[in-house]
Scaffold this motif. Structure first.
Motif, PDB file in Angstrom:
ATOM      1  N   GLU A 156       0.917  -1.213  -0.001  1.00 15.88           N
ATOM      2  CA  GLU A 156      -0.031  -0.210   0.045  1.00 15.88           C
ATOM      3  C   GLU A 156       0.913   1.215  -0.051  1.00 15.88           C
ATOM      4  O   GLU A 156       0.667   2.248  -0.766  1.00 15.88           O
ATOM      5  CB  GLU A 156      -0.962   0.010   1.201  1.00 15.88           C
ATOM      6  CG  GLU A 156      -2.043  -1.137   0.991  1.00 15.88           C
ATOM      7  CD  GLU A 156      -3.200  -0.709   2.050  1.00 15.88           C
ATOM      8  OE1 GLU A 156      -3.233   0.179   2.393  1.00 15.88           O
ATOM      9  OE2 GLU A 156      -4.137  -1.595   2.237  1.00 15.88           O
ATOM     10  N   LEU A 157       1.881   1.215   0.502  1.00 19.35           N
ATOM     11  CA  LEU A 157       3.029   2.331   0.698  1.00 19.35           C
ATOM     12  C   LEU A 157       3.368   2.560  -0.633  1.00 19.35           C
ATOM     13  O   LEU A 157       3.630   3.882  -1.023  1.00 19.35           O
ATOM     14  CB  LEU A 157       3.835   2.216   1.853  1.00 19.35           C
ATOM     15  CG  LEU A 157       3.594   2.590   3.156  1.00 19.35           C
ATOM     16  CD1 LEU A 157       4.573   1.671   4.018  1.00 19.35           C
ATOM     17  CD2 LEU A 157       3.361   3.951   3.475  1.00 19.35           C
ATOM     18  N   VAL A 158       3.700   1.554  -1.206  1.00 26.77           N
ATOM     19  CA  VAL A 158       4.605   1.803  -2.626  1.00 26.77           C
ATOM     20  C   VAL A 158       3.286   2.215  -3.665  1.00 26.77           C
ATOM     21  O   VAL A 158       3.511   3.313  -4.556  1.00 26.77           O
ATOM     22  CB  VAL A 158       5.049   0.303  -3.281  1.00 26.77           C
ATOM     23  CG1 VAL A 158       5.500   0.461  -4.697  1.00 26.77           C
ATOM     24  CG2 VAL A 158       6.371   0.086  -2.204  1.00 26.77           C
ATOM     25  N   ALA A 159       2.353   1.708  -3.638  1.00 26.86           N
ATOM     26  CA  ALA A 159       1.028   2.066  -4.357  1.00 26.86           C
ATOM     27  C   ALA A 159       0.736   3.758  -4.025  1.00 26.86           C
ATOM     28  O   ALA A 159       0.750   4.560  -5.230  1.00 26.86           O
ATOM     29  CB  ALA A 159      -0.079   1.323  -4.184  1.00 26.86           C
ATOM     30  N   SER A 160       0.590   4.161  -2.854  1.00 28.85           N
ATOM     31  CA  SER A 160       0.275   5.427  -2.385  1.00 28.85           C
ATOM     32  C   SER A 160       1.271   6.472  -2.999  1.00 28.85           C
ATOM     33  O   SER A 160       1.114   7.635  -3.562  1.00 28.85           O
ATOM     34  CB  SER A 160      -0.048   5.696  -1.045  1.00 28.85           C
ATOM     35  OG  SER A 160       0.872   5.228  -0.360  1.00 28.85           O
TER      36      SER A 160
ATOM     37  N   ILE B   9      12.155   6.814   0.667  1.00 26.85           N
ATOM     38  CA  ILE B   9      12.356   6.557   2.091  1.00 26.85           C
ATOM     39  C   ILE B   9      11.741   7.815   2.997  1.00 26.85           C
ATOM     40  O   ILE B   9      11.166   7.427   3.938  1.00 26.85           O
ATOM     41  CB  ILE B   9      13.785   6.596   2.422  1.00 26.85           C
ATOM     42  CG1 ILE B   9      14.286   5.482   1.761  1.00 26.85           C
ATOM     43  CG2 ILE B   9      14.065   6.685   3.763  1.00 26.85           C
ATOM     44  CD1 ILE B   9      15.879   5.102   1.847  1.00 26.85           C
ATOM     45  N   LYS B  10      11.810   9.091   2.686  1.00 21.95           N
ATOM     46  CA  LYS B  10      11.237  10.256   3.420  1.00 21.95           C
ATOM     47  C   LYS B  10       9.619   9.827   3.391  1.00 21.95           C
ATOM     48  O   LYS B  10       8.903  10.157   4.454  1.00 21.95           O
ATOM     49  CB  LYS B  10      11.456  11.294   2.687  1.00 21.95           C
ATOM     50  CG  LYS B  10      10.758  12.681   3.492  1.00 21.95           C
ATOM     51  CD  LYS B  10      10.987  14.060   2.796  1.00 21.95           C
ATOM     52  CE  LYS B  10      10.377  15.045   3.246  1.00 21.95           C
ATOM     53  NZ  LYS B  10      10.491  16.245   2.516  1.00 21.95           N
ATOM     54  N   TYR B  11       9.028   9.600   2.394  1.00 23.00           N
ATOM     55  CA  TYR B  11       7.570   9.216   2.365  1.00 23.00           C
ATOM     56  C   TYR B  11       7.164   8.084   3.441  1.00 23.00           C
ATOM     57  O   TYR B  11       6.150   8.048   4.140  1.00 23.00           O
ATOM     58  CB  TYR B  11       7.152   8.903   0.745  1.00 23.00           C
ATOM     59  CG  TYR B  11       5.516   8.703   0.924  1.00 23.00           C
ATOM     60  CD1 TYR B  11       4.795   9.565   0.809  1.00 23.00           C
ATOM     61  CD2 TYR B  11       5.311   7.214   0.965  1.00 23.00           C
ATOM     62  CE1 TYR B  11       3.349   9.334   0.692  1.00 23.00           C
ATOM     63  CE2 TYR B  11       3.749   7.005   0.736  1.00 23.00           C
ATOM     64  CZ  TYR B  11       3.085   7.989   0.481  1.00 23.00           C
ATOM     65  OH  TYR B  11       1.718   7.562   0.666  1.00 23.00           O
ATOM     66  N   VAL B  12       7.936   6.974   3.225  1.00 22.33           N
ATOM     67  CA  VAL B  12       7.527   5.760   3.841  1.00 22.33           C
ATOM     68  C   VAL B  12       8.000   6.055   5.530  1.00 22.33           C
ATOM     69  O   VAL B  12       7.057   5.547   6.206  1.00 22.33           O
ATOM     70  CB  VAL B  12       8.256   4.356   3.196  1.00 22.33           C
ATOM     71  CG1 VAL B  12       8.084   3.415   4.230  1.00 22.33           C
ATOM     72  CG2 VAL B  12       7.898   4.275   2.079  1.00 22.33           C
TER      73      VAL B  12
ATOM     74  N   GLY C  87       3.412   7.894   6.326  1.00 27.44           N
ATOM     75  CA  GLY C  87       3.718   6.537   5.863  1.00 27.44           C
ATOM     76  C   GLY C  87       4.035   5.758   7.359  1.00 27.44           C
ATOM     77  O   GLY C  87       3.625   4.383   7.279  1.00 27.44           O
ATOM     78  N   VAL C  88       4.572   5.905   8.284  1.00 25.03           N
ATOM     79  CA  VAL C  88       4.637   5.229   9.421  1.00 25.03           C
ATOM     80  C   VAL C  88       3.048   4.947   9.838  1.00 25.03           C
ATOM     81  O   VAL C  88       2.828   3.713  10.485  1.00 25.03           O
ATOM     82  CB  VAL C  88       5.479   5.787  10.612  1.00 25.03           C
ATOM     83  CG1 VAL C  88       5.368   5.015  11.853  1.00 25.03           C
ATOM     84  CG2 VAL C  88       6.905   6.090  10.151  1.00 25.03           C
ATOM     85  N   LYS C  89       2.297   6.074   9.907  1.00 25.88           N
ATOM     86  CA  LYS C  89       0.980   5.621  10.528  1.00 25.88           C
ATOM     87  C   LYS C  89       0.262   4.927   9.770  1.00 25.88           C
ATOM     88  O   LYS C  89      -0.403   4.038  10.249  1.00 25.88           O
ATOM     89  CB  LYS C  89       0.405   7.142  10.638  1.00 25.88           C
ATOM     90  CG  LYS C  89      -1.031   7.049  11.248  1.00 25.88           C
ATOM     91  CD  LYS C  89      -1.839   8.600  11.297  1.00 25.88           C
ATOM     92  CE  LYS C  89      -2.985   8.608  12.016  1.00 25.88           C
ATOM     93  NZ  LYS C  89      -3.719   9.791  12.042  1.00 25.88           N
ATOM     94  N   LYS C  90       0.379   4.639   8.297  1.00 25.17           N
ATOM     95  CA  LYS C  90      -0.225   3.684   7.670  1.00 25.17           C
ATOM     96  C   LYS C  90       0.365   2.426   7.927  1.00 25.17           C
ATOM     97  O   LYS C  90      -0.579   1.553   7.888  1.00 25.17           O
ATOM     98  CB  LYS C  90       0.061   4.224   6.034  1.00 25.17           C
ATOM     99  CG  LYS C  90      -0.744   3.081   5.048  1.00 25.17           C
ATOM    100  CD  LYS C  90      -0.176   3.384   3.681  1.00 25.17           C
ATOM    101  CE  LYS C  90      -1.120   4.519   3.072  1.00 25.17           C
ATOM    102  NZ  LYS C  90      -2.540   4.213   2.926  1.00 25.17           N
ATOM    103  N   TYR C  91       1.662   2.364   8.043  1.00 29.64           N
ATOM    104  CA  TYR C  91       2.320   0.828   8.359  1.00 29.64           C
ATOM    105  C   TYR C  91       1.656   0.379   9.558  1.00 29.64           C
ATOM    106  O   TYR C  91       1.270  -0.665   9.736  1.00 29.64           O
ATOM    107  CB  TYR C  91       3.840   1.136   8.412  1.00 29.64           C
ATOM    108  CG  TYR C  91       4.508  -0.275   8.360  1.00 29.64           C
ATOM    109  CD1 TYR C  91       4.975  -0.743   7.228  1.00 29.64           C
ATOM    110  CD2 TYR C  91       4.751  -0.943   9.604  1.00 29.64           C
ATOM    111  CE1 TYR C  91       5.500  -2.110   7.235  1.00 29.64           C
ATOM    112  CE2 TYR C  91       5.422  -2.086   9.587  1.00 29.64           C
ATOM    113  CZ  TYR C  91       6.074  -2.514   8.379  1.00 29.64           C
ATOM    114  OH  TYR C  91       6.590  -3.735   8.462  1.00 29.64           O
ATOM    115  N   VAL C  92       1.509   1.319  10.689  1.00 25.71           N
ATOM    116  CA  VAL C  92       1.296   0.787  12.031  1.00 25.71           C
ATOM    117  C   VAL C  92      -0.072   0.465  12.183  1.00 25.71           C
ATOM    118  O   VAL C  92      -0.613  -0.408  12.709  1.00 25.71           O
ATOM    119  CB  VAL C  92       1.621   1.800  13.162  1.00 25.71           C
ATOM    120  CG1 VAL C  92       1.100   1.495  14.415  1.00 25.71           C
ATOM    121  CG2 VAL C  92       3.068   2.056  13.207  1.00 25.71           C
TER     122      VAL C  92
END
Length: 441
Positions: free
Chosen positions: A63-67, A344-347, A352-357
């Motif tokens: 999802e992070l890569v796609a966004s 990397i800055k985005y992820v 990015g961290v919020k989406k991942y968590v």
């Protein structure tokens, strides 16, 4: 007349539309309509290698890569997920061959190995200018740095705590341990509890103090904190020797305490059957923050608050927990370091961290993200979060870390399984590490 006027108007409108489109095409001021795509020749392609994770981790990265690609149509991220068991070998092979990816994930303890060979690009200027490092604990940043330079950017952190079977403690007349992350039990107190609940006649083991005896990085992650808690370190501050550190009086005290759990008091067992904790055969065990999700998913009948509880990792003279995990870096041979940093800055940034968590339930590496999740500020997850932020410490950042990790594993096996004299075992571990350090030089 009306007919000719209509024809003239249509022709005039057509000329006007053509002129506008001609102007847009050659002036470069026209904007792409929805559905338009950037031509392949205009895209910058980044290769991104990462270790294969669980279902939630894989979904989060996808999802992070796609966004990111949606927000940056001129950048294409070719992500490759590689099984954990193969990842290090394949990565080192490509690095040696001069054909590495642009972006990669690295387990932070092994950072020194890659940075020392020049395989990684220092992202220190990027992080200090745009990475908002004040939002990341210093202990985390220290584990991502080599010789004063930041090389990796974190998404999440890790921590461990003491899990306990409530039924076994209650049967022994022991109240639930504290839940305050700032007020853990001492190891001496844990030992007394273990003595009371340990019951060989019924097959009940008092405690598994550091995840048994496994292979890989698990032993160093779970067992090194015991050294820190007694006031010892593995290496000197400059990372040049283990002498007078891993064999110091404090280290010997820690190793002897660990050994006594198995051989003097008999409250720990070298062999622990699978499922012992859930089945009421293991009273206390040190487990990771990720175990909460695993228990909920795989053992829904074994409920938090009813059947088991969580208390902060016990302390010795000092309070310490391990940190570290997989973080993102840029290889030194990348032809697109600016774009790689943009990804990397985005992820690893706030969103990015919020989406991942949100997807994985892991501990965020950023203070700001942790504040935004109510469950991370409540028991039991607050224990892991606050420990990570206040009391965590990184394993040694050294090019010889694989040797260090293996030496720690063997050291605890020698004193735990074999009952070897702790001073002799510590001396052998020191010699092994020092040899590894000399070979790196």
């Amino acid at each position: 007349m009306k007919k000719w006027f209509t024809i003239f108007a249509v022709i005039l409108m057509g000329i006007l539309v053509y002129a506008l489109s001609f102007f847009d095409t050659f002036s470069g001021s026209g904007q792409k309509e929805k559905g338009d795509t950037v031509k392949d020749s205009e895209q910058i392609q980044l290769t991104f290698w990462r270790n294969g994770g669980n279902v939630a981790e894989n979904k989060a990265y996808e999802e992070l890569v796609a966004s990111f690609e949606a927000a940056n149509p001129n950048i294409l991220v070719n992500m490759k997920s590689i099984p954990y068991s193969d990842y290090e070998i394949r990565l080192r092979t490509e690095l040696a061959a001069g054909n590495p990816p642009d972006i990669l994930t690295i387990d932070s303890p092994t950072l020194g190995l890659y940075a020392n060979t020049g395989s990684l690009l220092s992202i220190d200027p990027f992080m200090r200018k745009e990475g908002k490092i004040d939002d990341i604990p210093d202990s985390t940043l220290k584990g991502l740095s080599y010789k004063g330079q930041i090389y990796l950017a974190p998404i999440v952190e890790s921590s461990i705590a003491l899990y306990y079977n409530r039924h076994l403690l209650k049967a022994a007349g022991i109240p639930d341990p504290p839940t305050n992350p700032n007020n853990p039990l001492t190891w001496d107190e844990v030992l007394e509890i273990a003595k009371k609940v340990n019951n060989p006649a019924k097959g009940v083991i008092g405690i598994d103090p550091a995840q048994g005896f496994n292979d890989g990085e698990s032993p160093a992650y779970f067992k090194t904190p015991l050294l820190w808690q007694f006031g010892a370190n593995v290496l000197s501050p400059d990372g040049t020797t283990a002498s007078s550190f891993l064999d110091s009086k404090e280290a010997i005290d820690a190793l002897r305490f660990y050994q006594n759990l198995y051989h003097k008091y008999g409250v720990a067992s070298i062999e622990i059957p699978g499922g012992a904790f859930e089945e009421g055969k293991l009273a206390m065990t040190v487990l990771g923050s990720w175990t909460l999700t695993d228990l909920e998913k795989n053992h829904p009948e074994f409920k938090l608050g009813e059947d088991f509880g969580v208390t902060p990792l016990p302390k010795g003279k000092y309070q310490f927990v391990p940190n570290g995990g997989w973080a993102l870096g840029i290889t030194s041979k990348s032809k697109h370091p600016q774009e790689a940093w943009k990804f990397i800055k985005y992820v690893t940034g706030y969103q990015g961290v919020k989406k991942y968590v949100t997807i994985t339930g892991d501990i965020p590496a950023r203070y700001s993200v942790a504040k935004d999740f109510p469950e991370l500020n409540e028991y039991p997850k607050n224990i892991f979060v606050q420990q990570s932020q206040k009391y965590s410490k990184n394993r040694p950042v050294t090019p010889a870390y694989p040797v260090v990790s293996d030496a720690i594993r063997r050291l605890f096996e020698d004193v735990g399984i074999g009952g070897k004299d702790v001073k002799v075992a510590a001396k052998e571990a020191v010699e092994k590490i020092n040899t590894g350090l000399k070979e790196i030089k």
